[in-house]
Design a protein around this motif. Sequence first.
Motif: not given
Length: 157
Positions: A47-50, A28-35, A96-97
């Motif tokens: 991008v990776p959360l960690f 599991y590689s948690p990803l978040v969306t960023q502008v 959370w994600l």
Amino acid sequence: MNWYVVYTKPKWEKKVAEQLLQKGIDCYSPLVTQVRQWSDRKKKVEVPLFNSYVFVRLNEADRNLVFQSSGVVRYLFWLGKPAIVRDEEIDTIKKWLSAPDQYEISVSSLQVGDKVVLESGPFKSHEAVVREVNRNDNYVLLLESMGCVLKMKLRQT
């Protein structure tokens, strides 16, 4: 089976996760969306959360299998032993994600060194130590139970 934390080369989180999945290793590689802003455009990127971390779920005896993937550097250790992440903590990150706008954390007049128990959000009931307080209500907290640093911005209501 336990969740372990694998340290990767910088910017290799997605590649390592993809390789591990191809080898049949649960990861599991948690990803978040960023502008992200470029000179000529804005673009949403995942991008990776960690940074440089990928979580892998396997038996203790199979831990060396991850080193068959390029980009894997080592396991993360905590107190001299491989760091083990509880299932609840992985589930909390996933929860959370999946709904980032649903959670709100309120913080008031904290100073560096203060110990706090988070009252809401995905890390509810986790104890944290305030490591840094910046302008514009930015906080850096150390979640000792997870051995990680959480950066947050206080949401204005």
